[in-house]
Design a protein around this motif. Structure first.
Motif, short mmCIF file in Angstrom:
data_model
loop_
_atom_site.label_atom_id
_atom_site.label_comp_id
_atom_site.label_asym_id
_atom_site.label_seq_id
_atom_site.Cartn_x
_atom_site.Cartn_y
_atom_site.Cartn_z
N LEU A 105 0.83 -1.21 0.00
CA LEU A 105 0.00 0.00 0.00
C LEU A 105 0.86 1.25 0.00
CD1 LEU A 105 -2.80 -0.91 2.58
CD2 LEU A 105 -3.10 -0.59 0.13
N ASN A 115 -8.41 7.28 2.90
CA ASN A 115 -9.50 6.57 2.23
C ASN A 115 -10.26 5.68 3.21
OD1 ASN A 115 -7.34 4.88 2.54
ND2 ASN A 115 -7.51 3.91 0.55
N ALA A 118 -12.85 3.13 1.67
CA ALA A 118 -12.49 2.07 0.73
C ALA A 118 -12.56 0.74 1.49
CB ALA A 118 -11.10 2.30 0.20
N LEU A 120 -10.96 -2.82 2.24
CA LEU A 120 -9.69 -3.53 2.12
C LEU A 120 -9.84 -4.87 1.40
CD1 LEU A 120 -6.73 -3.32 2.98
CD2 LEU A 120 -7.33 -4.54 5.05
N SER B 204 -11.09 -0.62 6.22
CA SER B 204 -10.48 0.08 5.09
C SER B 204 -8.97 -0.03 5.18
CB SER B 204 -10.89 1.55 5.11
OG SER B 204 -10.25 2.20 6.18
N PRO B 205 -8.28 0.23 4.06
CA PRO B 205 -6.81 0.26 4.12
C PRO B 205 -6.33 1.32 5.12
CG PRO B 205 -7.58 0.41 1.84
CD PRO B 205 -8.79 0.47 2.71
N TYR B 206 -7.08 2.43 5.19
CA TYR B 206 -6.74 3.48 6.15
C TYR B 206 -6.75 2.93 7.57
CZ TYR B 206 -7.66 7.71 8.94
OH TYR B 206 -7.64 8.69 9.89
N MET B 208 -6.39 -0.16 8.51
CA MET B 208 -5.30 -1.10 8.73
C MET B 208 -3.99 -0.37 8.97
SD MET B 208 -4.15 -4.44 6.61
CE MET B 208 -3.12 -3.66 5.42
#
Lengths: 255, 386
Positions: A105, A115, A118, A120, B204-206, B208
């Motif tokens: 990432l 984000n 979004a 994952l 979300s990636p955020y 994580m």
């Protein structure tokens, strides 16, 4: 090929101690360059100067046209230099897969991306990439385990996978086999040989002569804060100064 | 099968919404279904969910979040006084103002980490408290607290022709008065929205990346992330949630006092989060439920009520039981809470949620997977350490 890293006239003192004196070192692109030397020779200090952790008293460290001195860690990463630490620096509370997703990432999102909405689990390409990076180091079957629960050797290989997934121009490996059992060391050597073809430059700081001579294209020897020799493994083996300062009996045994 | 069910956000939200909206029914048997307490559950739920985004995900322990709660309340009451008794502008302004304050306080406090960060946030909150209590009396009305008066201008209400009455007007949402069960359902909608936002962030990636910062910030930096904006954004999000909770307090009861910003109020949300399980989706809500239940129900129990509870026992035993129990109820409810908190922290460092996942592990693998997914969305730290 050109030089990817140029260290010029670097001096570093701590109080009265000359940790590094007049270091000049050029690292050629695409090779494995090992830096060896006895304990206290200044290997770690030199590494810390390269990654901007220490600001040397004089001299400059240029990497791919960037001046590394005083650079922030995250900018160093995006400039293309990734360090694998001596004590494994991983995310112990996350799973192995997540540990490798994070650097993937970073490469895609940059230093900051907001984000929160979004999802994952929909990032299929990123998780595939992370999975194949784990497979490269032979850890894919542990993908769902907590990184804190695997063995030390596996943690170091995990950190290597985390570095490799970013495909850096230069990978700094700080004693990649320190504290490993023999068979673990051999596994890591095989792994590093396997990824040698990918064309990224590597600097390896190492104690273990077996590792150094089976991997390195070029070797520099540090002793008492100075570089006393740089050359191919054969040149280093036969260099009298090196024998005297460092290799000592071990070199005699081998000849 | 179960696992798949709870993987979907939709399923979780349907279950959650159903549970929240039917709360007046299923809380009735334990005497907790009156609107006042239900409103508190929902409002503190919003507060704790927001706090958990900072503390649970990044591990940064703020001891000053009550300041944003208070700022939200003051802003909302000012909106009632100056603009309109409609709650919508009050809530919007409260969230914005709390966001601005948390941006400033977060920017400064996040220069440090660990205990120093906690101390900085504590200092800011205490400063805000003193300011509200004395220095800024013209804005906050000091120790009396900010209240509505008949002389308030209420510009927007005047323009749309809402008649001025002799008594104080009540807060409303386009005509629906915000008291009783209406007030609860209004807050419940925000609780559901807040939970959805938190669920999205967790997955979300955020989210994580925030967990990764908690796990190893040095590694995060050398992996190429600038951790400051991540921490600051999480801080601001949680500050805005606190502002929202503060404004909801003003919605259900239109006054704001400085004591809302005191460090004990900040400490309360920390306790709630730890008690329930930090870094889990539902844990903070359980913590809210337990602490608010104790505060309102246990504190109301007296000896007469105890005699009633132990009625089924023989008289002598009944008296003994009442004598043993009475220090733990009424004014002594803090004692019960303290004991419970100690038990949880010592035996279940991951909070009550860890207790649940331990239980479900005992009762078979499939149950374990299901709970693991909903419950400890973020992998519990203790597990990694073992």
């Amino acid at each position: 090929m050109g030089n990817i890293l140029e260290i010029s006239n670097v001096n570093q003192t701590f109080g009265g101690l000359h940790a590094l004196s007049d270091i000049n070192l050029q690292i050629e692109e695409g090779i494995i360059h090992a830096i060896i030397g006895p304990n206290g020779a200044g290997k770690s200090t030199l590494l810390n100067c390269c990654i901007g952790r220490l600001k040397p008293d004089t001299g400059s460290v240029m990497f791919n046209g960037h001046d590394m001195i005083g650079m922030q860690p995250h900018d160093i990463n995006h400039a293309g230099m990734v360090r694998v630490f001596q004590t494994p620096e991983i995310f112990p509370e996350l799973s192995l897969l997540e540990n490798t997703i994070i650097p993937a990432l970073a490469k895609r999102d940059g230093t900051f991306k907001f984000n929160p909405f979004a999802t994952l689990s929909k990032e299929k390409d990123i998780s595939d990439q992370a999975m194949s990076a784990l497979a490269d180091v032979g850890l894919d079957r542990f993908a769902d385990q907590h990184a804190g629960s695997i063995s030390r050797g596996d943690k170091r290989r995990l950190e290597l996978a985390m570095g490799l997934i970013q495909e850096p121009a230069l990978l700094l490996l700080d004693e990649p086999t320190a504290g490993m059992a023999r068979h673990d060391t051999n596994r890591t050597i095989d792994l590093l040989k396997k990824i040698k073809e990918r064309g990224m430059t590597k600097i390896i700081i190492e104690h273990d002569m077996h590792v150094v001579f089976s991997l390195a294209d070029r070797i520099s020897v540090l002793a008492q804060g100075r570089i006393i020799a740089t050359g191919t493994p054969d040149e280093i083996k036969n260099n009298p100064k090196v024998k005297e300062a460092y290799l000592g009996e071990e070199a005699e045994d081998e000849s | 099968m179960m696992k798949g069910l709870f993987k979907s956000n939709m399923a979780i939200m349907i279950v959650f919404t159903a549970v929240v909206l039917t709360a007046p029914i299923w809380l009735a048997p334990i005497g907790a279904s009156y609107p006042d307490l239900l409103q508190k559950f929902a409002i503190f739920g919003v507060f704790a969910i927001g706090f958990n985004i900072l503390f649970g995900l990044t591990g940064y322990l703020s001891f000053g979040h009550a300041a944003f709660l208070g700022i939200g309340s003051y802003t909302a009451v000012w909106s009632f006084k100056l603009l309109s008794m409609n709650v919508l502008p009050a809530i919007i302004f409260a969230v914005i103002v709390a966001g601005v304050f948390s941006l400033i306080i977060g920017f400064i406090s996040l220069r440090r980490s660990g205990i120093y960060f906690s101390i900085l946030t504590l200092a800011f909150a205490q400063m805000s408290y003193s300011l509200a209590y004395s220095v800024l009396t013209p804005i906050t009305n000091g120790e009396t607290g900010l209240q509505l008066t008949l002389k308030d201008p209420r510009v927007i209400d005047g323009m749309v022709g809402i008649p001025v009455t002799d008594s104080l007007p009540s807060t409303n949402f386009f005509g629906i008065a915000m008291s009783g069960y209406e007030g609860f359902y209004f807050c419940a909608v925000f609780l559901i929205i807040a939970f959805y936002v938190s669920l999205k962030i967790f997955r979300s990636p955020y989210g994580m990346k925030l967990r990764a910062i908690k796990s190893n910030q040095t590694r995060m930096k050398y992996t190429g992330f600038n951790t400051r904006p991540y921490l600051l954004s999480a801080f601001v999000i949680s500050g805005m949630f606190a502002g929202l909770a503060g404004s909801l307090m003003a919605v259900t009861d239109p006054l704001a006092g400085a004591e809302r910003m005191q460090w004990t109020a900040s400490g309360e949300v920390v306790l709630m989060t730890i008690l329930g399980g930090m870094g889990t989706l539902i844990g903070p809500l359980l913590g809210v439920g337990i602490i608010k239940y104790f505060e309102n129900i246990f504190s109301a129990l007296n000896d007469a009520a105890l005699h009633e509870i132990y009625n089924f026992l023989p008289l002598g035993l009944e008296n003994v039981m009442v004598a043993v129990s009475s220090p733990f109820v009424g004014d002594g409810w803090h004692l019960t809470l303290g004991a419970l908190f100690m038990i949880v922290v010592i035996f279940l460092p991951g909070g009550i949620m860890e207790g649940f996942s331990k239980l479900s592990r005992v009762f078979g693998k499939s149950g374990h997977e299901a709970t693991e997914d909903v419950v400890s969305e973020s992998s519990s730290k203790t597990e990694g350490e073992k």
